[in-house]
Design an enzyme around this catalytic site. Structure first.
Site, PDB file in Angstrom:
ATOM      1  N   LYS A 273      63.096  43.309  20.924  1.00 18.86           N
ATOM      2  CA  LYS A 273      62.418  44.579  21.240  1.00 18.86           C
ATOM      3  C   LYS A 273      63.383  45.765  21.341  1.00 18.86           C
ATOM      4  O   LYS A 273      63.025  46.888  20.987  1.00 18.86           O
ATOM      5  CB  LYS A 273      61.615  44.447  22.542  1.00 18.86           C
ATOM      6  CG  LYS A 273      60.404  43.526  22.393  1.00 18.86           C
ATOM      7  CD  LYS A 273      59.576  43.493  23.671  1.00 18.86           C
ATOM      8  CE  LYS A 273      58.464  42.475  23.549  1.00 18.86           C
ATOM      9  NZ  LYS A 273      57.608  42.437  24.742  1.00 18.86           N
TER      10      LYS A 273
ATOM     11  N   ALA B   4      63.593  43.746  37.047  1.00 18.85           N
ATOM     12  CA  ALA B   4      64.097  45.053  36.593  1.00 18.85           C
ATOM     13  C   ALA B   4      64.668  44.940  35.186  1.00 18.85           C
ATOM     14  O   ALA B   4      65.565  45.682  34.807  1.00 18.85           O
ATOM     15  CB  ALA B   4      65.138  45.588  37.573  1.00 18.85           C
TER      16      ALA B   4
HETATM   17  P1  ATR Z   1      62.799  40.549  30.388  1.00 16.22           P
HETATM   18  O1  ATR Z   1      62.967  41.281  29.111  1.00 16.22           O
HETATM   19  O2  ATR Z   1      61.827  39.388  30.346  1.00 16.22           O
HETATM   20  O3  ATR Z   1      62.506  41.460  31.528  1.00 16.22           O
HETATM   21  P2  ATR Z   1      65.529  40.370  31.268  1.00 16.22           P
HETATM   22  O4  ATR Z   1      65.763  41.760  30.819  1.00 16.22           O
HETATM   23  O5  ATR Z   1      66.547  39.322  30.978  1.00 16.22           O
HETATM   24  O6  ATR Z   1      64.181  39.799  30.637  1.00 16.22           O
HETATM   25  O7  ATR Z   1      65.204  40.394  32.835  1.00 16.22           O
HETATM   26  C1  ATR Z   1      64.947  39.236  33.549  1.00 16.22           C
HETATM   27  C2  ATR Z   1      64.492  39.621  34.957  1.00 16.22           C
HETATM   28  O8  ATR Z   1      64.156  38.434  35.689  1.00 16.22           O
HETATM   29  C3  ATR Z   1      65.569  40.313  35.772  1.00 16.22           C
HETATM   30  O9  ATR Z   1      64.952  41.207  36.660  1.00 16.22           O
HETATM   31  C4  ATR Z   1      66.198  39.140  36.542  1.00 16.22           C
HETATM   32  O10 ATR Z   1      66.849  39.496  37.735  1.00 16.22           O
HETATM   33  P3  ATR Z   1      68.397  40.034  37.690  1.00 16.22           P
HETATM   34  O11 ATR Z   1      68.323  41.435  37.179  1.00 16.22           O
HETATM   35  O12 ATR Z   1      68.852  39.955  39.091  1.00 16.22           O
HETATM   36  O13 ATR Z   1      69.115  39.094  36.760  1.00 16.22           O
HETATM   37  C5  ATR Z   1      64.967  38.355  36.858  1.00 16.22           C
HETATM   38  N1  ATR Z   1      65.189  36.925  37.157  1.00 16.22           N
HETATM   39  C6  ATR Z   1      65.579  35.957  36.291  1.00 16.22           C
HETATM   40  N2  ATR Z   1      65.625  34.760  36.905  1.00 16.22           N
HETATM   41  C7  ATR Z   1      65.270  34.967  38.200  1.00 16.22           C
HETATM   42  C8  ATR Z   1      65.119  34.132  39.347  1.00 16.22           C
HETATM   43  N3  ATR Z   1      65.339  32.819  39.269  1.00 16.22           N
HETATM   44  N4  ATR Z   1      64.718  34.689  40.506  1.00 16.22           N
HETATM   45  C9  ATR Z   1      64.476  36.024  40.589  1.00 16.22           C
HETATM   46  N5  ATR Z   1      64.610  36.873  39.540  1.00 16.22           N
HETATM   47  C10 ATR Z   1      64.987  36.358  38.361  1.00 16.22           C
END
Ligand code: ATR
Length: 275
Positions: A65, A128
């Protein structure tokens, strides 16, 4: 035949072709919609080739994207702000226009399908990453009383809150400090993928009042939706409706025809349960 495509990697399990074929059948439109697996380092070439060969439009899914955003000749304001594009369209002069219909899909699913009001409500958005960035503007357009972005890495939530501050009452938070109830809680973290749950106090749910929404979906409820139901959420909704609604926004733009999403969503829901 008018050709459309969804780009992704992986892409084998995409439901987009089935959704668009059902829309086309309903609207008596002749078109072809297929999947295209783009190499991880070769999305832009694939997309350019598709349009060069006369393709009319495409959807873009993980992980392309952001690259799609960079490829476009023209962007809608919401795609510009999201920094991500999930829909490409070839314009009459051959240039490519990028839009982001994820947020409108989410808002339609919440409001039209689930009857959830957003105006004047307290909304909590978990995560985020790109998924959150894509839905912030359409959510703020509904004029919630407050929109709190909570994330494991608070700095990322703070950055987003800053960027979107001019559009409405948006603020950032860590998970652990939230205690007051919200009307709507939307999980846009990738936690469900790992069978995980953002560490939230149960008091953020007002029993019988709060709607909880997970952008993910699957055969069984996600850990977040199970947690929501256990704590008395009024509704626990998954992201299948968002997927169908964002597709409907694209279909309407491409074909100039509005579709009825309800029978398509019902069919997909039944298939998901069986599958
Ligand atoms: P997407 O495009 O799906 O939003 P991304 O940009 O990789 O994917 O973002 C993943 C989100 O899931 C982030 O907010 C991440 O938190 P961090 O910014 O702290 O990494 C969150 N996330 C992933 N695994 C998580 C978990 N086990 N518990 C809480 N938040 C999680």
């Amino acid at each position: 035949m008018d050709r459309y495509v969804v780009f992704g990697n992986p892409i084998g399990h995409s439901k987009s072709p089935a959704i668009h074929r059902l829309f086309a059948e309903q609207a008596a439109q002749q078109l072809e919609y297929s999947t295209q697996l783009a190499p991880l380092d070769g999305f832009s070439g694939c997309a350019r080739e598709f349009f060069h060969q006369g393709g009319l439009g495409g959807n873009v899914t993980v992980p392309f994207k952001e690259e799609a955003y960079r490829l476009c000749d023209e962007l809608t304001p919401r795609a510009e702000r999201a920094g991500a594009v999930n829909m490409l369209s070839r314009l009459a002069d051959g240039s490519v226009r990028g839009d982001n219909t994820d947020g409108e899909g989410l808002v339609r699913d919440l409001m039209a399908n689930a009857g959830v009001e957003l105006a004047g409500k307290r909304v909590l958005l978990l995560g985020a990453g790109g998924a959150v960035r894509g839905v912030l503007e359409p959510l703020l357009e509904q004029e919630p009383a407050a929109l709190v972005i909570a994330n494991r890495t608070v700095e990322k939530a703070e950055l987003l809150a800053e960027v979107f501050a001019e559009l409405g009452p948006v603020s950032a938070s860590a998970f652990g400090v939230l205690a007051e109830p919200f009307d709507v809680i939307i999980n846009a973290t990738a936690a469900s993928l790992a069978g995980d749950l953002p560490p939230l106090a149960a008091s953020v749910i007002a029993p019988g009042r709060t709607t909880c929404y997970d952008m993910m979906y699957g055969k069984a409820p996600t850990p977040f939706l199970r947690w929501a139901s256990e704590h008395g959420a009024a509704q626990a909704l998954d992201g299948l409706g968002m997927l169908v609604e964002q597709a409907a926004v694209a279909f309407q733009y491409w074909r100039g025809v509005a579709v009825n999403t309800a029978p398509v969503l019902a069919l997909l829901r039944a298939q998901l349960r069986e599958g």
